[in-house]
Design a protein around this motif. Structure first.
Motif, PDB file in Angstrom:
ATOM      1  N   VAL A  34     -10.358 -37.050 -32.861  1.00  8.57           N
ATOM      2  CA  VAL A  34     -11.257 -38.109 -33.342  1.00  8.57           C
ATOM      3  C   VAL A  34     -11.017 -38.366 -34.828  1.00  8.57           C
ATOM      4  N   GLU A  35     -10.892 -37.325 -35.619  1.00 11.79           N
ATOM      5  CA  GLU A  35     -10.648 -37.503 -37.049  1.00 11.79           C
ATOM      6  C   GLU A  35      -9.337 -38.230 -37.308  1.00 11.79           C
ATOM      7  N   ARG A  36      -8.346 -37.940 -36.488  1.00 15.61           N
ATOM      8  CA  ARG A  36      -7.027 -38.557 -36.692  1.00 15.61           C
ATOM      9  C   ARG A  36      -7.010 -40.021 -36.266  1.00 15.61           C
ATOM     10  N   TRP A  37      -7.619 -40.328 -35.135  1.00 26.41           N
ATOM     11  CA  TRP A  37      -7.484 -41.666 -34.560  1.00 26.41           C
ATOM     12  C   TRP A  37      -8.724 -42.543 -34.738  1.00 26.41           C
ATOM     13  N   GLY A  38      -9.865 -41.944 -35.103  1.00 32.16           N
ATOM     14  CA  GLY A  38     -11.083 -42.720 -35.288  1.00 32.16           C
ATOM     15  C   GLY A  38     -11.092 -43.439 -36.630  1.00 32.16           C
ATOM     16  N   LEU A  78     -21.868 -46.328 -27.823  1.00 30.59           N
ATOM     17  CA  LEU A  78     -21.365 -46.113 -29.172  1.00 30.59           C
ATOM     18  C   LEU A  78     -20.966 -44.654 -29.292  1.00 30.59           C
ATOM     19  N   ASP A  79     -19.698 -44.414 -29.623  1.00 33.68           N
ATOM     20  CA  ASP A  79     -19.183 -43.060 -29.776  1.00 33.68           C
ATOM     21  C   ASP A  79     -19.014 -42.767 -31.261  1.00 33.68           C
ATOM     22  N   LEU A  80     -19.736 -41.746 -31.725  1.00 38.16           N
ATOM     23  CA  LEU A  80     -19.694 -41.371 -33.131  1.00 38.16           C
ATOM     24  C   LEU A  80     -19.472 -39.875 -33.269  1.00 38.16           C
ATOM     25  N   ALA A  91     -26.603 -47.421 -37.165  1.00 38.05           N
ATOM     26  CA  ALA A  91     -26.327 -46.038 -36.774  1.00 38.05           C
ATOM     27  C   ALA A  91     -25.900 -45.209 -37.986  1.00 38.05           C
ATOM     28  N   VAL A  92     -25.065 -45.766 -38.828  1.00 41.67           N
ATOM     29  CA  VAL A  92     -24.628 -45.060 -40.036  1.00 41.67           C
ATOM     30  C   VAL A  92     -25.810 -44.848 -40.975  1.00 41.67           C
ATOM     31  N   LEU A 122     -16.261 -43.457 -36.239  1.00 46.32           N
ATOM     32  CA  LEU A 122     -16.368 -44.265 -35.025  1.00 46.32           C
ATOM     33  C   LEU A 122     -15.110 -44.058 -34.188  1.00 46.32           C
ATOM     34  N   PHE A 123     -15.296 -43.897 -32.885  1.00 46.65           N
ATOM     35  CA  PHE A 123     -14.159 -43.790 -31.981  1.00 46.65           C
ATOM     36  C   PHE A 123     -14.549 -44.390 -30.633  1.00 46.65           C
ATOM     37  N   GLY A 124     -13.611 -44.464 -29.733  1.00 49.39           N
ATOM     38  CA  GLY A 124     -13.907 -44.938 -28.388  1.00 49.39           C
ATOM     39  C   GLY A 124     -13.922 -46.446 -28.276  1.00 49.39           C
TER      40      GLY A 124
END
Length: 92
Positions: free
Chosen positions: A81-85, A39-41, A11-12, A25-27
């Protein structure tokens, strides 16, 4: 079916082909990949219709649902997302 490291790497790779400057990446695939169903991106650097084409391309390539979120413009959710991903790729 778990989300594998190989799927995340693919994916990347695809996101980079589309000009992504950052992929986060998150979730569930970050928290518990062995139970993730998608896949959560979050992506920066891909705009307009190319953003939607990127999501469809990743979805087809991986054979699993992909939720793609733009990082720009900044929203309360994108900042969360930026903080926790987990940043997978970032061009400085």
């Amino acid at each position: 079916m778990p989300v594998t490291d190989a799927q995340i790497e693919e994916a990347v790779r695809i996101a980079r082909e589309y000009g992504a400057t950052r992929v986060v990446l998150f979730g569930s695939a970050m928290d518990c990949p062995e139970h993730a169903r998608d896949l959560d991106l979050a992506v920066d650097g891909v705009e307009g219709w190319e953003f939607f084409r990127l999501g469809a391309r990743i979805d087809r390539a991986l054979g699993l649902p992909v939720d793609l979120v733009p990082l720009d413009p900044s929203t309360p959710f994108s900042r969360h997302v930026e903080r926790w991903g987990r940043t997978l790729f970032h061009v400085a």
